[in-house]
Motif scaffolding. Structure first.
Motif, PDB file in Angstrom:
ATOM      1  N   LYS A   1      10.318  -3.834  -1.372  1.00  0.00           N
ATOM      2  CA  LYS A   1       9.901  -3.271  -2.667  1.00  0.00           C
ATOM      3  C   LYS A   1       8.421  -3.544  -2.981  1.00  0.00           C
ATOM      4  O   LYS A   1       7.816  -2.830  -3.781  1.00  0.00           O
ATOM      5  N   PHE A   2       7.808  -4.532  -2.326  1.00  0.00           N
ATOM      6  CA  PHE A   2       6.360  -4.753  -2.542  1.00  0.00           C
ATOM      7  C   PHE A   2       5.526  -3.617  -1.926  1.00  0.00           C
ATOM      8  O   PHE A   2       4.393  -3.390  -2.319  1.00  0.00           O
ATOM      9  N   ALA A   3       6.115  -2.960  -0.925  1.00  0.00           N
ATOM     10  CA  ALA A   3       5.474  -1.802  -0.257  1.00  0.00           C
ATOM     11  C   ALA A   3       4.013  -2.073   0.103  1.00  0.00           C
ATOM     12  O   ALA A   3       3.124  -1.292  -0.201  1.00  0.00           O
ATOM     13  N   VAL A   4       3.781  -3.202   0.797  1.00  0.00           N
ATOM     14  CA  VAL A   4       2.407  -3.523   1.213  1.00  0.00           C
ATOM     15  C   VAL A   4       2.072  -2.721   2.480  1.00  0.00           C
ATOM     16  O   VAL A   4       2.761  -2.836   3.486  1.00  0.00           O
ATOM     17  N   ASN A   5       1.054  -1.913   2.388  1.00  0.00           N
ATOM     18  CA  ASN A   5       0.604  -1.123   3.540  1.00  0.00           C
ATOM     19  C   ASN A   5      -0.932  -1.160   3.501  1.00  0.00           C
ATOM     20  O   ASN A   5      -1.582  -0.257   2.972  1.00  0.00           O
ATOM     21  N   VAL A   6      -1.477  -2.263   4.028  1.00  0.00           N
ATOM     22  CA  VAL A   6      -2.921  -2.493   3.890  1.00  0.00           C
ATOM     23  C   VAL A   6      -3.759  -1.358   4.511  1.00  0.00           C
ATOM     24  O   VAL A   6      -4.650  -0.822   3.844  1.00  0.00           O
ATOM     25  N   PRO A   7      -3.484  -0.948   5.783  1.00  0.00           N
ATOM     26  CA  PRO A   7      -4.353   0.094   6.353  1.00  0.00           C
ATOM     27  C   PRO A   7      -4.365   1.382   5.537  1.00  0.00           C
ATOM     28  O   PRO A   7      -5.421   1.963   5.303  1.00  0.00           O
ATOM     29  N   LYS A   8      -3.177   1.800   5.073  1.00  0.00           N
ATOM     30  CA  LYS A   8      -3.095   3.061   4.326  1.00  0.00           C
ATOM     31  C   LYS A   8      -3.792   2.939   2.967  1.00  0.00           C
ATOM     32  O   LYS A   8      -4.523   3.848   2.546  1.00  0.00           O
ATOM     33  N   THR A   9      -3.597   1.816   2.315  1.00  0.00           N
ATOM     34  CA  THR A   9      -4.222   1.582   1.000  1.00  0.00           C
ATOM     35  C   THR A   9      -5.744   1.568   1.129  1.00  0.00           C
ATOM     36  O   THR A   9      -6.461   2.175   0.337  1.00  0.00           O
ATOM     37  N   PHE A  10      -6.226   0.861   2.159  1.00  0.00           N
ATOM     38  CA  PHE A  10      -7.676   0.782   2.377  1.00  0.00           C
ATOM     39  C   PHE A  10      -8.257   2.164   2.690  1.00  0.00           C
ATOM     40  O   PHE A  10      -9.356   2.499   2.246  1.00  0.00           O
ATOM     41  N   GLN A  11      -7.521   2.951   3.474  1.00  0.00           N
ATOM     42  CA  GLN A  11      -8.044   4.284   3.840  1.00  0.00           C
ATOM     43  C   GLN A  11      -8.237   5.158   2.609  1.00  0.00           C
ATOM     44  O   GLN A  11      -9.221   5.885   2.506  1.00  0.00           O
ATOM     45  N   GLU A  12      -7.299   5.060   1.676  1.00  0.00           N
ATOM     46  CA  GLU A  12      -7.402   5.860   0.450  1.00  0.00           C
ATOM     47  C   GLU A  12      -8.694   5.504  -0.306  1.00  0.00           C
ATOM     48  O   GLU A  12      -9.456   6.373  -0.719  1.00  0.00           O
ATOM     49  N   LEU A  13      -8.943   4.195  -0.438  1.00  0.00           N
ATOM     50  CA  LEU A  13     -10.139   3.766  -1.172  1.00  0.00           C
ATOM     51  C   LEU A  13     -11.408   4.073  -0.370  1.00  0.00           C
ATOM     52  O   LEU A  13     -12.457   4.406  -0.942  1.00  0.00           O
ATOM     53  N   ARG A  14     -11.297   3.980   0.974  1.00  0.00           N
ATOM     54  CA  ARG A  14     -12.474   4.271   1.805  1.00  0.00           C
ATOM     55  C   ARG A  14     -12.956   5.706   1.590  1.00  0.00           C
ATOM     56  O   ARG A  14     -14.147   5.946   1.434  1.00  0.00           O
ATOM     57  N   VAL A  15     -12.016   6.659   1.559  1.00  0.00           N
ATOM     58  CA  VAL A  15     -12.435   8.061   1.360  1.00  0.00           C
ATOM     59  C   VAL A  15     -13.108   8.192  -0.008  1.00  0.00           C
ATOM     60  O   VAL A  15     -14.118   8.905  -0.143  1.00  0.00           O
ATOM     61  N   ASP A  16     -12.584   7.484  -1.009  1.00  0.00           N
ATOM     62  CA  ASP A  16     -13.218   7.524  -2.338  1.00  0.00           C
ATOM     63  C   ASP A  16     -14.640   6.966  -2.283  1.00  0.00           C
ATOM     64  O   ASP A  16     -15.543   7.486  -2.935  1.00  0.00           O
ATOM     65  N   THR A  17     -14.845   5.904  -1.490  1.00  0.00           N
ATOM     66  CA  THR A  17     -16.208   5.345  -1.398  1.00  0.00           C
ATOM     67  C   THR A  17     -17.129   6.327  -0.674  1.00  0.00           C
ATOM     68  O   THR A  17     -18.288   6.467  -1.048  1.00  0.00           O
ATOM     69  N   TYR A  18     -16.613   7.022   0.340  1.00  0.00           N
ATOM     70  CA  TYR A  18     -17.451   7.997   1.054  1.00  0.00           C
ATOM     71  C   TYR A  18     -17.963   9.040   0.050  1.00  0.00           C
ATOM     72  O   TYR A  18     -19.129   9.438   0.087  1.00  0.00           O
ATOM     73  N   GLN A  19     -17.061   9.473  -0.842  1.00  0.00           N
ATOM     74  CA  GLN A  19     -17.456  10.492  -1.823  1.00  0.00           C
ATOM     75  C   GLN A  19     -18.413   9.920  -2.865  1.00  0.00           C
ATOM     76  O   GLN A  19     -19.387  10.562  -3.241  1.00  0.00           O
ATOM     77  N   SER A  20     -18.136   8.698  -3.319  1.00  0.00           N
ATOM     78  CA  SER A  20     -18.945   8.108  -4.398  1.00  0.00           C
ATOM     79  C   SER A  20     -20.399   7.911  -3.993  1.00  0.00           C
ATOM     80  O   SER A  20     -21.295   8.025  -4.817  1.00  0.00           O
TER      81      SER A  20
END
Ligand code: SF4
Ligand code: SF4
Length: 370
Positions: A68-87
């Protein structure tokens, strides 16, 4: 500014990881995380760009889905990485190119090839389809100024866009410009980047394309990275031959531009081909769909650049040379026009994160000794 959802989810995952700390030996991210108690915006964009997506922490994690904690570090980081590329993209109005990136890159490349082919055909079919054997043959097909002026302008634009992105990211990570003048730090971070140090994982390699440990991704990355650098060195050598020594292309096989370009081209071809194959086989669970198009578009473009370059080299004394030269230059044009809005920016932000990491490691050692 990255989205609130991506920042909140990354913070949630980092808080759980910081309590658990099971993965601390896997890469540079976890020791950097452990130097913090809270995770500000600065910390989150730093940690997320320090990750190189080896997926080790996903397969090792007892809190990964279906927990239920649903920890998925690579996937979570990738989402934020794309946001940083855009920012941090410059100019800002082109940041939207990171959306539907695969489609846009394909369109720009097809358009670039079509424009260069049309401009070439305007000179007459006899120019394009003739067989050339002598010096200056490339300029018979595409005149010197048409080749050099646009290439110089686009290179300057790409350099400016990447530099602005680097400075914006560095500033938002909380870095100061004078920290970049520390030669020892820069050499250390550059050495880490050049040997792809963290792609070794804990020593067994990445968990890529699936749960098994493998060094395949690291070796294909090496071939792609050094292949790209050798191709860049080949272009630089050709520019020196042409503009300083006044020797016209095409050059003989044992010349620096051709030797560097051939070795680099094969490296790039095998490296990008291998990475595309691994991506096709890879487990979709730790992957973020937003980054998939960006990854594939850049790899395909690099693959086509090396393929058309090698074909041009092999067939330069045949009647196919004119067409191949136009197609190769069109693909290269597409590559350079899209570089600041492609996966290439990962190299820029990951390097900045490595520099930040080197500074933090040195400060941490310093505190331990006192
Ligand atoms: S990824 Fe999972 S196992 Fe690794 S530190 Fe985070 S919570 Fe712990
Ligand atoms: S995916 Fe690999 S590099 Fe990224 S945080 Fe997990 S272990 Fe570290």
């Amino acid at each position: 500014m990255p989205s609130n959802e991506a920042l909140k989810e990354t913070e949630r995952v980092m808080v759980i990881c910081n309590a658990c700390r099971y993965c601390e030996g896997f890469c540079a991210v976890f020791p950097a995380m452990e130097r913090r108690r809270n995770f500000s915006y600065q910390d989150l964009i730093y940690l997320t760009n320090l990750c190189h997506n080896c997926r080790g922490c996903y397969y090792a994690c007892q809190y990964a889905p279906p927990h239920k904690f649903a920890v998925n570090v690579p996937k979570t980081f990738q989402e934020l990485r794309v946001d940083t590329y855009q920012s941090f993209a410059w100019p800002g109005f082109l940041a939207g190119m990171f959306q539907r990136n695969g489609l846009l890159v394909a369109l720009i490349t097809v358009l670039s090839v079509a424009i260069v082919l049309l401009l070439t055909l305007f000179q007459g079919t006899s120019v394009v389809f003739s067989t050339y054997t002598g010096k200056g043959a490339f300029y018979d097909v595409i005149p010197y100024l048409f080749m050099v002026v646009p290439a110089s302008v686009i290179c300057l634009f790409v350099l400016a866009a990447l530099l602005v992105g680097f400075v914006r990211f560095w500033r938002d990570m909380g870095g100061k410009l004078n920290e970049l003048l520390d030669l020892r730090v820069m050499v250390h971070a550059t050495w880490d980047a050049f040997r792809l140090r963290y792609l070794k994982g804990g020593g067994h390699g990445c968990n890529y394309p699936d749960e098994q440990f493998s060094h395949a991704r690291r070796w294909f990355h090496h071939l792609t990275f050094y292949g790209f650098l050798l191709c860049f060195a080949s272009t630089t050598a050709a520019a020196i031959y042409d503009n300083v020594l006044h020797w016209d292309a095409p050059y003989p096989f044992w010349s620096w531009p051709v030797m560097l370009g051939s070795v680099g081209g094969f490296g790039l071809l095998i490296g990008t081909g291998g990475l595309l194959l691994l991506k096709r086989q890879s487990d979709p669970e730790p992957a973020n769909r937003r980054l998939l198009g960006i990854d594939v578009a850049f790899l395909v473009l690099l693959f086509l650049t090396s393929l058309t370059g090698l074909l041009l080299l092999a067939l330069r004394e045949t009647s196919a040379m004119g067409t191949l030269l136009a197609v190769h230059l069109g693909v290269v044009l597409g590559l350079f026009l899209t570089i600041p809005y492609s996966k290439f920016v990962h190299a820029v932000y990951h390097y900045a994160a490595l520099v930040r990491n080197t500074i933090e490691q040195a400060e941490s050692e310093h505190h331990k000794n006192f």
